[in-house]
Design an enzyme around this catalytic site. Structure first.
Site, PDB file in Angstrom:
ATOM      1  N   LYS A 111      10.029 -10.436 -37.806  1.00 60.50           N
ATOM      2  CA  LYS A 111      11.388 -10.524 -37.653  1.00 60.50           C
ATOM      3  C   LYS A 111      11.992  -8.982 -37.281  1.00 60.50           C
ATOM      4  O   LYS A 111      11.173  -7.934 -37.641  1.00 60.50           O
ATOM      5  CB  LYS A 111      11.997 -10.911 -39.013  1.00 60.50           C
ATOM      6  N   SER A 369      10.606 -22.463 -29.388  1.00 58.19           N
ATOM      7  CA  SER A 369      10.008 -21.299 -29.044  1.00 58.19           C
ATOM      8  C   SER A 369       8.621 -21.316 -28.728  1.00 58.19           C
ATOM      9  O   SER A 369       8.019 -20.913 -27.686  1.00 58.19           O
ATOM     10  CB  SER A 369      10.223 -19.961 -29.995  1.00 58.19           C
TER      11      SER A 369
HETATM   12  N1  GLU Z   1      15.536 -16.596 -35.395  1.00 60.01           N
HETATM   13  C1  GLU Z   1      14.636 -18.109 -35.446  1.00 60.01           C
HETATM   14  C2  GLU Z   1      14.183 -18.300 -36.724  1.00 60.01           C
HETATM   15  O1  GLU Z   1      14.687 -17.552 -37.855  1.00 60.01           O
HETATM   16  C3  GLU Z   1      13.855 -18.206 -34.272  1.00 60.01           C
HETATM   17  C4  GLU Z   1      12.592 -17.461 -34.396  1.00 60.01           C
HETATM   18  C5  GLU Z   1      11.598 -18.005 -33.057  1.00 60.01           C
HETATM   19  O2  GLU Z   1      12.140 -18.706 -32.285  1.00 60.01           O
HETATM   20  O3  GLU Z   1      10.759 -17.101 -32.927  1.00 60.01           O
HETATM   21  O4  GLU Z   1      13.587 -19.264 -37.103  1.00 60.01           O
END
Ligand code: GLU
Length: 478
Positions: A111, A369
């Site tokens: 993250k 994704s």
């Molecule tokens: N930010 C999104 C999550 O918390 C997507 C993460 C992604 O697609 O890598 O799952």
């Protein structure tokens, strides 16, 4: 800040994720060292960089945390928020590892976060900050299609992902797979159809599956199914708005919606026209005063409305020790990351509320994704090669049936039955399958393992087992 502001818990966000982990670890038989390795954040990169804003230089605080390298690349969003700090990014990165394991997305969790309120910056300034952040990641080898792949999160979207992509391409000329360095890109920039709505759609598929079990619903005093259920949604950002739209398309009644500025309640309990609410907020700048709705000034109170399903889709820690006892929903669908604190969870579980945990329920985003990354590495749109082939073979089959039976089918019926799958159909199908398959694994563990008394603990057990297996098979642990 009212709805989205959080009450202090005795645990930091990262401590609360670790507490949930420990609770589940006790329901497994893995050795202590292995569990500690799974729990630990592998790399934490904290950066400070200067960006020229107007006539001054502002020092920006930012992070990228790679929680687990047991599978590569690492994967996870980047958030822009004033609330960003190392503890929060570590917690969110950890959740990504468990999330990916649960839905069989072959990535480690990561993250990123930049401590800014994007509303306070112009588009040009945001672009400068994003490009500089990406350069910092490139310098330390913290980004790349095989290394670490960012995506949108709170406060970011396709626009920011396109800036990240462009910066990465500039520094990596000749890398044929470079487009896989980031996901959640606009479709025109090698993104994938269905990514924007993916988290909200996943929330719907997951809740629908969980609410399809007669016995589980009976225990809550509910009938199975989504149709006719009353729903309150907190947050009209990407996840909240798509969740609300998709739930209402499938017959749920969205009777309450909360945002920063306040909340609205539908006194008829027939459910809002969600599209109209979104338009009203866009036009007037506020959710309040929507025709026919009752205003709720203190929007946190909307969480306490009488409803079947509560969908917190904003930020962490909004349901806590002080308000949990007043929550009347029977199902809490955690669309946001970490919306319920451990104190809040204890109270809700005592009341018999079903909590569908974030690491499962909001995994739709990272699942799509993953599809986008696959598309980027294969350099071809899903459906391009076989759409027409399927259309023709189904038509041939219909013709054959017509010839042998002597009965005919209209052209409209033929078109409907023989339609070949487009990219968005394939993405939705893959997402639905992923959410259903993962829920069954969680529910089986919940029912079978006597030490898993709730779905979050069961989800952690499923994730821990998969990651542990990976470490053992890699030969890192015996
Ligand atoms: N930010 C999104 C999550 O918390 C997507 C993460 C992604 O697609 O890598 O799952």
């Amino acid at each position: 800040m009212s709805t989205h502001s959080a009450v202090k818990s005795s645990y930091t966000f990262n401590e609360s994720v670790q507490r949930y982990f420990d609770k589940a670890a006790g329901a497994t038989r893995h050795p202590k060292g292995l569990l500690e390795q799974i729990k630990a954040c592998n790399s934490v990169y904290q950066m400070r960089f200067p960006v020229k804003i107007g006539n001054e230089y502002k020092v920006i605080e930012a992070y990228r945390v790679q929680h687990s390298h047991h599978k590569l690349p690492c994967k996870g969003g980047i958030r822009y928020s004033e609330g960003v700090n190392q503890d929060e990014v570590m917690a969110l990165a950890s959740l990504m590892t468990y999330k990916c394991a649960l839905v069989d997305v072959p990535f480690g969790g990561a993250k990123g976060g930049i401590k800014i309120n994007p509303r306070n910056f112009s588009t040009t300034q945001l672009q400068r900050i994003t490009r500089r952040y990406t350069t910092e990641l490139i310098k330390k080898n913290f980004i790349g299609p095989a290394i670490d792949v960012p995506a949108p999160d709170y406060g970011t979207g396709g626009r920011e992902m396109a800036w990240i992509l462009d910066t990465y391409l500039t520094f990596n000329p000749g890398n044929i797979d470079a487009y896989g360095c980031v996901t959640g890109k606009p479709v025109s920039q090698s993104g994938i159809r269905g990514r924007v709505e993916a988290t909200g759609r996943g929330v719907f598929y997951g809740t629908k599956e969980a609410m399809s079990f007669k016995d589980d619903m009976k225990a809550l005093g509910l009938t199975p199914g989504i149709e006719g259920k009353t729903v309150v949604v907190q947050g009209l950002g990407n996840v909240g708005s798509h969740s609300a739209l998709i739930f209402s398309e499938h017959g749920a009644k969205i009777i309450g919606i909360a945002e920063y500025e306040g909340a609205i309640y539908d006194p008829t309990r027939e459910g809002f026209d969600v599209k109209a609410v979104i338009k009203h907020r866009k036009d007037t700048g506020s959710i309040l005063d929507f025709p026919g709705a009752q205003n709720i000034k203190n929007s946190a109170e909307a969480l306490e409305l009488e409803c079947d399903i509560l969908i917190p889709a904003a930020i962490e820690k909004v349901i806590h020790g002080e308000n949990a006892s007043r929550i009347k929903a029977k199902v809490i669908a955690e669309a946001a990351n970490g919306p319920v604190t451990p104190e809040g969870e204890d109270i809700l579980l005592d009341k018999g509320v079903m909590i569908l945990p974030d690491m499962y329920l909001n995994a739709g985003g990272v699942t799509v994704s993953y599809f986008e990354w696959l598309k980027n590495l294969s350099h071809v749109r899903f459906g391009r090669m076989d759409k027409r082939f399927h259309e023709y073979s189904t038509r041939n089959m219909i013709d054959l049936v017509e010839q042998t039976t002597g009965k005919s089918v209209t052209e409209k019926q033929k078109k409907f039955v023989a339609r070949g799958a487009e990219e968005v159909d394939i993405v939705r199908s893959g997402l639905e399958e992923t959410m259903i398959f993962a829920y069954h694994a969680i529910r089986d563990t919940w029912k079978r393992n006597k030490k898993t008394k709730d779905l979050r603990t069961a989800a952690f057990v499923v994730a821990i087992d998969k990651i542990a297996k990976s470490y053992v098979e890699l030969g890192i642990f015996p």
